[in-house]
Write an enzyme that holds these catalytic residues in place. Structure first.
Site, PDB file in Angstrom:
ATOM      1  N   HIS A 280      -2.770   6.325   4.686  1.00 11.65           N
ATOM      2  CA  HIS A 280      -1.340   6.553   4.849  1.00 11.65           C
ATOM      3  C   HIS A 280      -0.978   7.922   4.284  1.00 11.65           C
ATOM      4  O   HIS A 280      -1.507   8.345   3.240  1.00 11.65           O
ATOM      5  CB  HIS A 280      -0.531   5.494   4.102  1.00 11.65           C
ATOM      6  CG  HIS A 280      -0.622   4.122   4.688  1.00 11.65           C
ATOM      7  ND1 HIS A 280      -1.193   3.851   5.909  1.00 11.65           N
ATOM      8  CD2 HIS A 280      -0.173   2.921   4.198  1.00 11.65           C
ATOM      9  CE1 HIS A 280      -1.108   2.553   6.154  1.00 11.65           C
ATOM     10  NE2 HIS A 280      -0.499   1.970   5.138  1.00 11.65           N
TER      11      HIS A 280
ATOM     12  N   CYS B  91       0.810  -1.220   0.000  1.00 17.02           N
ATOM     13  CA  CYS B  91       0.000   0.000   0.000  1.00 17.02           C
ATOM     14  C   CYS B  91       0.845   1.273   0.000  1.00 17.02           C
ATOM     15  O   CYS B  91       0.521   2.239  -0.712  1.00 17.02           O
ATOM     16  CB  CYS B  91      -0.965  -0.002   1.184  1.00 17.02           C
ATOM     17  SG  CYS B  91      -0.192  -0.400   2.763  1.00 17.02           S
TER      18      CYS B  91
END
Length: 341
Positions: free
Chosen positions: A241, A128
């Protein structure tokens, strides 16, 4: 159109979002098979308005499937996904096990779609933290090749799975109440803290998460000369994130040109108005499929440097959305081929 699509890990955090995306985007398949662990097998899940009974993951559960989207731990992917390939399916895998195998394509559709179309058997989806970074890098790389990247990540607890989210919530409550809490996903308290280690320690003091960003970036771009210096940090944020990224390009790119390049690139949304307090933040990016970019500015330390801030939903674009986009790419290619014939 695919005959039968299997979703492995259908009850997990990523699997649930993948199912939601397949439903909302009306993915072209005649039927779906929802697969889970022995613990969840036999339960029912509502998908596309119908009740589906979860099938236990075994090496014989892929018969009749021509596409498999899998989100499992690495050891499970290693053990079971070859059986799906042997059954005749194309596999899109979210685990880390297959990504760096030379024979496996590592794909972000905005960057290297042809790698997916040329692939045989298993197609891997990247980590990711890598995914959002390479999407942000791509329009700059196309303008002037990127020589070097220095990236610091600020990664949400959802990246550690459902237990990571539980740890943040329960640990925060315990901290505020002055009580102890036994963390399950993290080696240190995540509540009101930052942990500068994600993954196990590897060579030269880097962690496994950091080295993924190095080697996956090079493989996706097909450029082994890109130098990447990553530092990965877990922070007490539920989802999305964030990354501070500095790139060095062969030719200078001004912040003004970079904004134009970012804005014109599919899958990127620019939020860049620092005087008015507008920039990407996890609270505004969760549940979205785009990669958000802001704080775009010149690197004061290098004439060819550019610095920016990048935020993305790690469970969506960082995982489920990227896998579904790969599936859509394959479906479009298959449909076009059938129409042309």
């Amino acid at each position: 159109m695919f005959e039968q699509v299997a979703v492995v890990g259908a009850t997990g955090a990523v699997g649930r979002i993948a199912l939601s995306l397949l439903e909302s985007r009306n993915f072209p398949a005649k039927s779906f098979r929802l697969i889970a662990s022995k613990r969840s097998a036999g339960q029912t899940v509502t998908f596309r308005g119908e009740e589906h009974t979860l099938v236990e993951l075994t090496k014989d559960c892929f018969d009749g499937c021509d596409l498999v989207i899998a989100s499992t731990p690495d050891d499970v992917a290693a053990e079971f996904l070859p059986a799906a390939v042997e059954a005749g399916a194309t596999v899109i895998d979210e685990s880390g096990y297959w990504r760096m195998k030379p024979e496996v394509a590592l794909v972000v559709p905005e960057i290297n779609p042809q790698a997916a179309l040329d692939a045989k058997g298993i197609i891997a989806s990247p980590n990711c933290s890598t995914t959002q970074m390479v999407v942000a890098m791509k329009p700059l790389y196309d303008r002037s090749r990127i020589r070097r990247v220095v990236v610091s990540t600020y990664q949400a607890v959802s990246g550690a799975g459902l237990q990571g989210t539980d740890d943040l919530e329960a640990g925060s409550k315990a901290h505020l109440a002055g009580e102890s809490y036994d963390y399950q996903a993290f080696a240190h308290p995540i509540a009101f803290n930052a942990i500068p280690q994600i993954g196990s320690e590897k060579e030269a003091g880097y962690t496994s998460e950091e080295l993924k960003m190095v080697y996956e970036t090079r493989k996706i771009f097909g450029d082994d000369d890109i130098q990447v210096c990553p530092t990965c940090v877990r922070i007490p944020v539920a989802n999305c994130h964030s990354e501070s990224i500095v790139v060095e390009t062969e030719e200078p790119i001004s912040p003004e040109e970079a904004r134009e390049l970012f804005a014109a690139f599919p899958g990127i949304e620019v939020v860049d108005d620092t005087p008015n307090g507008r920039y990407p933040m996890p609270s505004g990016c969760t549940g979205r499929d785009e990669v958000f970019v802001g704080r775009i500015r010149r690197d004061l330390s290098h004439p060819n440097g550019l610095a920016f801030w990048c935020v993305s939903d790690n469970v969506r674009k960082g995982a489920a959305t990227n896998a579904v986009q790969i599936a859509e790419l394959l479906a479009a290619h298959r449909f076009e081929g059938a129409t042309a014939s």
